[in-house]
Design a protein around this motif. Structure first.
Motif, short mmCIF file in Angstrom:
data_model
loop_
_atom_site.label_atom_id
_atom_site.label_comp_id
_atom_site.label_asym_id
_atom_site.label_seq_id
_atom_site.Cartn_x
_atom_site.Cartn_y
_atom_site.Cartn_z
N VAL A 133 0.83 -1.21 0.00
CA VAL A 133 0.00 0.00 0.00
C VAL A 133 0.87 1.25 0.00
N LEU A 134 1.88 1.28 0.86
CA LEU A 134 2.72 2.48 1.01
C LEU A 134 3.51 2.78 -0.26
N ILE A 135 4.00 1.74 -0.90
CA ILE A 135 4.83 1.94 -2.09
C ILE A 135 3.97 2.14 -3.33
N GLY A 136 2.69 1.72 -3.24
CA GLY A 136 1.80 1.88 -4.38
C GLY A 136 2.03 0.82 -5.43
N ASN A 137 2.36 -0.39 -4.97
CA ASN A 137 2.66 -1.49 -5.89
C ASN A 137 1.58 -2.55 -5.74
N ASP A 138 1.03 -3.04 -6.84
CA ASP A 138 -0.02 -4.05 -6.79
C ASP A 138 0.52 -5.41 -6.36
N GLU A 139 1.81 -5.62 -6.55
CA GLU A 139 2.38 -6.91 -6.19
C GLU A 139 2.90 -6.88 -4.75
N ILE A 140 2.92 -8.05 -4.12
CA ILE A 140 3.44 -8.15 -2.76
C ILE A 140 4.93 -7.80 -2.76
N VAL A 141 5.32 -6.93 -1.84
CA VAL A 141 6.72 -6.51 -1.77
C VAL A 141 7.49 -7.51 -0.92
N GLU A 142 8.49 -8.14 -1.53
CA GLU A 142 9.33 -9.08 -0.79
C GLU A 142 10.58 -8.35 -0.30
N ILE A 143 10.65 -8.14 0.99
CA ILE A 143 11.79 -7.41 1.57
C ILE A 143 13.02 -8.30 1.60
N GLY A 144 12.80 -9.59 1.84
CA GLY A 144 13.93 -10.49 1.95
C GLY A 144 14.63 -10.35 3.30
N LYS A 145 15.80 -10.90 3.41
CA LYS A 145 16.55 -10.84 4.68
C LYS A 145 17.15 -9.45 4.83
N ILE A 146 16.90 -8.84 5.97
CA ILE A 146 17.43 -7.50 6.21
C ILE A 146 18.58 -7.56 7.21
N GLN A 147 19.48 -6.63 7.07
CA GLN A 147 20.66 -6.62 7.93
C GLN A 147 20.31 -6.09 9.31
N ASP A 148 21.16 -6.46 10.26
CA ASP A 148 20.93 -6.06 11.64
C ASP A 148 21.06 -4.54 11.78
N LEU A 149 20.22 -3.97 12.62
CA LEU A 149 20.32 -2.53 12.89
C LEU A 149 21.44 -2.27 13.87
N ASN A 150 22.23 -1.27 13.59
CA ASN A 150 23.29 -0.88 14.51
C ASN A 150 22.76 0.09 15.55
N TYR A 151 23.25 -0.06 16.75
CA TYR A 151 22.88 0.88 17.80
C TYR A 151 23.89 2.02 17.81
N ASP A 152 23.47 3.17 17.29
CA ASP A 152 24.32 4.36 17.25
C ASP A 152 23.69 5.44 18.12
N PRO A 153 24.23 5.64 19.33
CA PRO A 153 23.66 6.67 20.20
C PRO A 153 23.64 8.02 19.51
N ALA A 154 22.51 8.68 19.52
CA ALA A 154 22.36 9.98 18.85
C ALA A 154 21.90 11.01 19.86
N GLY A 155 22.73 12.02 20.07
CA GLY A 155 22.36 13.07 21.01
C GLY A 155 21.58 14.18 20.32
N PHE A 156 20.46 14.57 20.91
CA PHE A 156 19.63 15.62 20.34
C PHE A 156 19.39 16.71 21.38
N ASP A 157 19.41 17.95 20.91
CA ASP A 157 19.11 19.08 21.77
C ASP A 157 17.72 19.60 21.41
N THR A 158 16.85 19.66 22.42
CA THR A 158 15.45 20.02 22.17
C THR A 158 15.32 21.40 21.54
N GLU A 159 16.02 22.39 22.07
CA GLU A 159 15.88 23.75 21.57
C GLU A 159 16.33 23.89 20.12
N SER A 160 17.46 23.25 19.78
CA SER A 160 17.95 23.35 18.40
C SER A 160 16.99 22.65 17.43
N LEU A 161 16.39 21.54 17.85
CA LEU A 161 15.41 20.85 17.00
C LEU A 161 14.17 21.72 16.80
#
Length: 329
Positions: A133-161
């Motif tokens: 639905v999201l991609i707008g494709n009539d065929e089933i989307v086969e994602i296949g095997k996906i790679q592991d997500l890396n944990y990368d700590p991300a610092g965010f400042d509320t005011e700057s955002l």
């Protein structure tokens, strides 16, 4: 005359061509152009909003897919471990060192894992349909095997955002354009009390008589000022008030959302670190120790099983928090 279509039967019969042009009061055309420009900008920002929404939804669905795949992987791994438990407990029971209850408990846990796998595999089909639905494709989307997500700590400042949101968020920019357009519309409505000018030039050709030439100049008078022009000004002022209030509300809601997301990121970051660096290593060590102890009859089967289930749940928790962290980013 309508009774005679001859061009020479009456002195006033003629063929006439006229050119006329209405000239708005000075400044009105510029304001109208600026209103159209702001309207165009608001539509462009609406398109950007839709693009961002689709991109976000695809990303969120991808992370859900990743979590579901990791859940299947971890469950399959624990299913293999439980098979070993059943084999070990069966052998111990055969030589009189174990209990039949141990085998039955392991089989119950195996059934629970198989039930979880049914749910996870059904979710995989649902997520594939969401991608379609999201991609707008009539065929089933086969994602296949996906790679592991890396944990990368991300610092965010509320005011700057929040500052970046004011200059980049398309919803805020869209409403800013609408507020600007409404202000210009009000300025335009004040100009409606001033007249427009109309100029014209006509040339009339008559058979066997002298031709005519005529110049025209006219103005329209705002004689309906109290019932039309003033009402238009009042409506414009009301629109300005409404849209300015909506703009403030959207800004406040956006700032609040950013603040909550940053707080959630900080909290999730701490829990991920705790699971990754402390809890899972400890649970793994406890499980390995219980496994060794059970094989030499120093640990009962229930303790071993509880250690295995605890480690299983902690591993799932780690990936739940990791995907939540990525979603919040």
């Amino acid at each position: 005359p309508y009774t005679d279509f001859s061009f020479g039967s009456d002195p006033m019969t003629m063929k006439q061509i006229s050119l006329m042009q209405t000239i708005p009061y000075p400044g009105i055309n510029n304001i109208s152009r600026n209103i159209a420009r702001e309207e165009s900008k608001s539509i462009e920002y609406s398109i950007r909003m839709e693009i961002n929404n689709i991109s976000r939804d695809v990303s969120l669905a991808y992370y859900d897919y990743f979590l579901n795949e990791k859940s299947i992987e971890i469950t399959e791994k624990n299913k293999s471990i439980l098979k070993e438990f059943i084999v070990i407990s069966s052998k111990k029971y055969e030589v009189g060192e174990g209990l039949q209850q141990d085998i039955l408990q392991a089989q119950v846990e195996m059934s629970k894992l198989m039930d979880k796998l049914i749910v996870f595999k059904r979710n995989k089909q649902i997520l594939n349909s969401e991608f379609k639905v999201l991609i707008g494709n009539d065929e089933i989307v086969e994602i296949g095997k996906i790679q592991d997500l890396n944990y990368d700590p991300a610092g965010f400042d509320t005011e700057s955002l929040q500052e970046r949101a004011v200059t980049n968020n398309p919803q805020l920019l869209r409403h800013a354009a609408i507020v600007s357009k409404n202000n210009m519309t009000y300025t335009l409505s004040t100009k409606q009390n001033y007249p427009d000018f109309t100029v014209g030039l006509s040339y009339a050709q008559r058979d066997k008589r002298r031709d005519f030439i005529m110049a025209q100049f006219s103005i329209n008078l705002p004689i309906w000022k109290n019932t039309k022009q003033n009402k238009l000004m009042e409506e414009s002022l009301n629109n300005i008030t409404v849209m300015e209030e909506m703009h403030r509300n959207i800004k406040n809601e956006l700032f609040g959302t950013i603040e909550k997301l940053v707080f959630s990121l900080e909290e999730t970051d701490e829990r991920i670190k705790l699971l990754k660096e402390v809890i899972i290593p400890q649970a793994t060590q406890s499980f390995n120790s219980a496994m060794s102890g059970y094989q030499v009859n120093k640990v009962d089967f229930l303790t071993l099983l509880n250690n295995q289930v605890t480690l299983f749940n902690f591993e799932l928790d780690y990936y739940r928090f990791l995907t939540t962290y990525k979603k919040n980013i």
